[in-house]
Motif scaffolding. Structure first.
Motif, PDB file in Angstrom:
ATOM      1  N   MET A   1       0.865  -1.222   0.159  1.00 59.09           N
ATOM      2  CA  MET A   1       0.011  -0.002   0.067  1.00 59.09           C
ATOM      3  C   MET A   1       0.888   1.019   0.157  1.00 59.09           C
ATOM      4  O   MET A   1       1.965   1.322   0.652  1.00 59.09           O
ATOM      5  N   ASP A   2       0.619   2.138  -0.768  1.00 58.48           N
ATOM      6  CA  ASP A   2       1.211   3.494  -0.699  1.00 58.48           C
ATOM      7  C   ASP A   2       0.395   4.510  -0.301  1.00 58.48           C
ATOM      8  O   ASP A   2      -0.986   4.716  -0.513  1.00 58.48           O
ATOM      9  N   LEU A   3       1.046   5.140   0.824  1.00 59.57           N
ATOM     10  CA  LEU A   3       0.135   6.201   1.677  1.00 59.57           C
ATOM     11  C   LEU A   3       1.239   7.187   2.413  1.00 59.57           C
ATOM     12  O   LEU A   3       2.033   6.749   2.899  1.00 59.57           O
ATOM     13  N   THR A   4       1.147   8.332   1.923  1.00 63.12           N
ATOM     14  CA  THR A   4       1.911   9.325   2.599  1.00 63.12           C
ATOM     15  C   THR A   4       1.063  10.384   3.138  1.00 63.12           C
ATOM     16  O   THR A   4      -0.129  10.799   2.792  1.00 63.12           O
ATOM     17  N   VAL A   5       1.313  10.550   4.629  1.00 59.83           N
ATOM     18  CA  VAL A   5       0.542  11.675   5.570  1.00 59.83           C
ATOM     19  C   VAL A   5       1.539  12.742   5.825  1.00 59.83           C
ATOM     20  O   VAL A   5       2.521  12.467   6.304  1.00 59.83           O
ATOM     21  N   ARG A   6       1.041  14.015   5.641  1.00 59.49           N
ATOM     22  CA  ARG A   6       1.825  15.098   5.972  1.00 59.49           C
ATOM     23  C   ARG A   6       1.647  15.824   7.042  1.00 59.49           C
ATOM     24  O   ARG A   6       0.538  15.658   7.713  1.00 59.49           O
ATOM     25  N   ALA A   7       2.384  16.556   7.600  1.00 57.71           N
ATOM     26  CA  ALA A   7       2.375  17.301   8.944  1.00 57.71           C
ATOM     27  C   ALA A   7       1.167  18.253   8.728  1.00 57.71           C
ATOM     28  O   ALA A   7       0.845  18.917   7.594  1.00 57.71           O
ATOM     29  N   GLY A   8      -0.027  18.148   9.795  1.00 65.63           N
ATOM     30  CA  GLY A   8      -1.084  19.159   9.669  1.00 65.63           C
ATOM     31  C   GLY A   8      -2.141  18.318   9.243  1.00 65.63           C
ATOM     32  O   GLY A   8      -3.406  18.958   9.307  1.00 65.63           O
ATOM     33  N   GLU A   9      -2.112  17.264   8.667  1.00 62.63           N
ATOM     34  CA  GLU A   9      -3.176  16.645   7.952  1.00 62.63           C
ATOM     35  C   GLU A   9      -4.221  15.811   9.051  1.00 62.63           C
ATOM     36  O   GLU A   9      -3.295  15.191  10.136  1.00 62.63           O
ATOM     37  N   ARG A  10      -5.081  15.638   9.126  1.00 65.76           N
ATOM     38  CA  ARG A  10      -6.005  14.807   9.811  1.00 65.76           C
ATOM     39  C   ARG A  10      -7.029  13.861   9.076  1.00 65.76           C
ATOM     40  O   ARG A  10      -7.732  14.099   8.159  1.00 65.76           O
ATOM     41  N   VAL A  11      -6.306  12.730   9.039  1.00 66.09           N
ATOM     42  CA  VAL A  11      -6.761  11.457   8.107  1.00 66.09           C
ATOM     43  C   VAL A  11      -7.300  10.545   8.733  1.00 66.09           C
ATOM     44  O   VAL A  11      -7.059   9.955   9.651  1.00 66.09           O
ATOM     45  N   ALA A  12      -8.724  10.329   8.279  1.00 70.03           N
ATOM     46  CA  ALA A  12      -9.582   8.950   8.596  1.00 70.03           C
ATOM     47  C   ALA A  12      -9.228   8.089   7.953  1.00 70.03           C
ATOM     48  O   ALA A  12      -9.386   8.151   6.752  1.00 70.03           O
ATOM     49  N   VAL A  13      -9.014   6.725   8.688  1.00 69.71           N
ATOM     50  CA  VAL A  13      -8.806   5.503   7.921  1.00 69.71           C
ATOM     51  C   VAL A  13     -10.160   4.624   8.166  1.00 69.71           C
ATOM     52  O   VAL A  13     -10.584   4.486   9.372  1.00 69.71           O
ATOM     53  N   VAL A  14     -10.716   4.321   7.134  1.00 68.48           N
ATOM     54  CA  VAL A  14     -12.146   3.523   7.203  1.00 68.48           C
ATOM     55  C   VAL A  14     -12.103   2.372   6.211  1.00 68.48           C
ATOM     56  O   VAL A  14     -11.234   2.005   5.635  1.00 68.48           O
ATOM     57  N   GLY A  15     -12.894   1.461   6.817  1.00 67.05           N
ATOM     58  CA  GLY A  15     -12.646   0.279   5.988  1.00 67.05           C
ATOM     59  C   GLY A  15     -13.537  -0.864   7.022  1.00 67.05           C
ATOM     60  O   GLY A  15     -13.646  -0.598   8.171  1.00 67.05           O
ATOM     61  N   ALA A  16     -14.203  -1.948   6.498  1.00 68.41           N
ATOM     62  CA  ALA A  16     -14.758  -3.082   7.103  1.00 68.41           C
ATOM     63  C   ALA A  16     -13.835  -3.588   8.124  1.00 68.41           C
ATOM     64  O   ALA A  16     -12.714  -3.704   8.112  1.00 68.41           O
ATOM     65  N   SER A  17     -14.257  -4.397   9.088  1.00 71.85           N
ATOM     66  CA  SER A  17     -13.427  -5.173  10.155  1.00 71.85           C
ATOM     67  C   SER A  17     -12.341  -6.196   9.146  1.00 71.85           C
ATOM     68  O   SER A  17     -13.181  -6.845   8.324  1.00 71.85           O
ATOM     69  N   GLY A  18     -11.255  -6.227   9.549  1.00 71.74           N
ATOM     70  CA  GLY A  18     -10.298  -7.021   8.861  1.00 71.74           C
ATOM     71  C   GLY A  18      -9.726  -6.389   7.659  1.00 71.74           C
ATOM     72  O   GLY A  18      -9.090  -7.221   6.838  1.00 71.74           O
ATOM     73  N   ALA A  19     -10.060  -5.149   7.486  1.00 67.81           N
ATOM     74  CA  ALA A  19      -9.490  -4.292   6.026  1.00 67.81           C
ATOM     75  C   ALA A  19      -8.008  -4.169   6.324  1.00 67.81           C
ATOM     76  O   ALA A  19      -7.424  -3.863   5.300  1.00 67.81           O
ATOM     77  N   GLY A  20      -7.408  -4.035   7.800  1.00 65.74           N
ATOM     78  CA  GLY A  20      -5.826  -3.801   7.804  1.00 65.74           C
ATOM     79  C   GLY A  20      -5.852  -2.446   8.612  1.00 65.74           C
ATOM     80  O   GLY A  20      -4.844  -1.856   8.635  1.00 65.74           O
ATOM     81  N   LYS A  21      -6.921  -1.867   8.995  1.00 62.16           N
ATOM     82  CA  LYS A  21      -6.800  -0.665   9.829  1.00 62.16           C
ATOM     83  C   LYS A  21      -5.934  -0.489  11.049  1.00 62.16           C
ATOM     84  O   LYS A  21      -4.744   0.087  10.999  1.00 62.16           O
TER      85      LYS A  21
END
Length: 226
Positions: A1-21
């Motif tokens: 998975m490619d994911l970049t989170v930058r300073a100042g961001e508020r990121v919600a990670v969503v998905g069904a149970s078992g999705a890898g959150k």
């Protein structure tokens, strides 16, 4: 998975149970080593760190665990102070178990979550929702540069859930860092985060600004029916 989170961001990670959150957060805080790929957290690869170096990184990353990771027999003040152990010497940490250190700051954090009167209660005597708020207070005193939260409002009523997400967002803003929060409530994700990342089977299949998403679209992603 490619994911970049930058300073100042508020990121919600969503998905069904078992999705890898939860796994995503565990990799980010260095408690799980990825089997493939490369991870950078605050400019460092957690998998390459051990001992004091790993402890220093974890002191910069605050985590609200889904299962809270509180010590039930200890008083609330000690569980909140656990957020500062990464900055304390072993001697100060041990002495704090005898004579709690920094009580004024602990009380201030507990006051923000509505528990200022429970500072010396045994944590195991609190309700599930109150224990969840103790875990929030622990991160507030830690003041990390990156805040990771795994379902931090799951045991809270709607008003307290909003308060919890507001506090986490404010904490990330105060430290100039970022917030990454796993949520099962699409409405909370849209109200409190500026970006939504959706996982399915450990892969990023959705990554969009919250302003471009609708509640019905997110509910469809979750498989919510009305």
């Amino acid at each position: 998975m490619d994911l970049t989170v930058r300073a100042g961001e508020r990121v919600a990670v969503v998905g069904a149970s078992g999705a890898g959150k939860s796994t995503l957060l565990a990799v980010a805080n260095g408690s799980v080593v990825p089997t493939a790929g490369r991870v950078q957290v605050l400019g460092t690869d957690p998998a390459g760190l051990t001992g004091a170096a790993l402890r220093r990184l974890r002191a910069r990353v605050g985590t609200v665990h889904q299962h809270l990771e509180l010590v039930g027999p200890l008083r609330v003040v000690h569980n909140v102070n656990a957020g500062r152990l990464g900055r304390w010497s072993a001697g100060r940490a041990a002495w704090s178990l005898v004579r709690p250190q920094g009580v004024e700051e602990v009380v201030a954090a507990l006051d923000r979550v509505g528990l200022a009167d429970r500072v010396y209660d045994r944590t195991e005597r609190l309700s599930g929702g109150q224990q969840q708020r103790v875990a929030l207070a622990r991160v507030l005193v830690q003041r990390p540069e990156l805040v990771l939260a795994d379902e931090p409002a799951s045991a809270l009523d709607p008003a307290l859930a909003d308060t919890a997400l507001e506090l986490l967002g404010e904490l990330a803003a105060d430290t100039g860092g970022a917030l990454v929060v796993c949520l099962h409530d699409p409405a909370l994700a849209l109200r409190h985060c500026d970006r939504v990342v959706g996982l399915r089977a450990g892969r990023v299949v959705l990554d969009a600004p919250a302003t471009e998403l609708t509640l019905s679209a997110l509910e469809a992603f979750y498989g919510v029916t009305r």
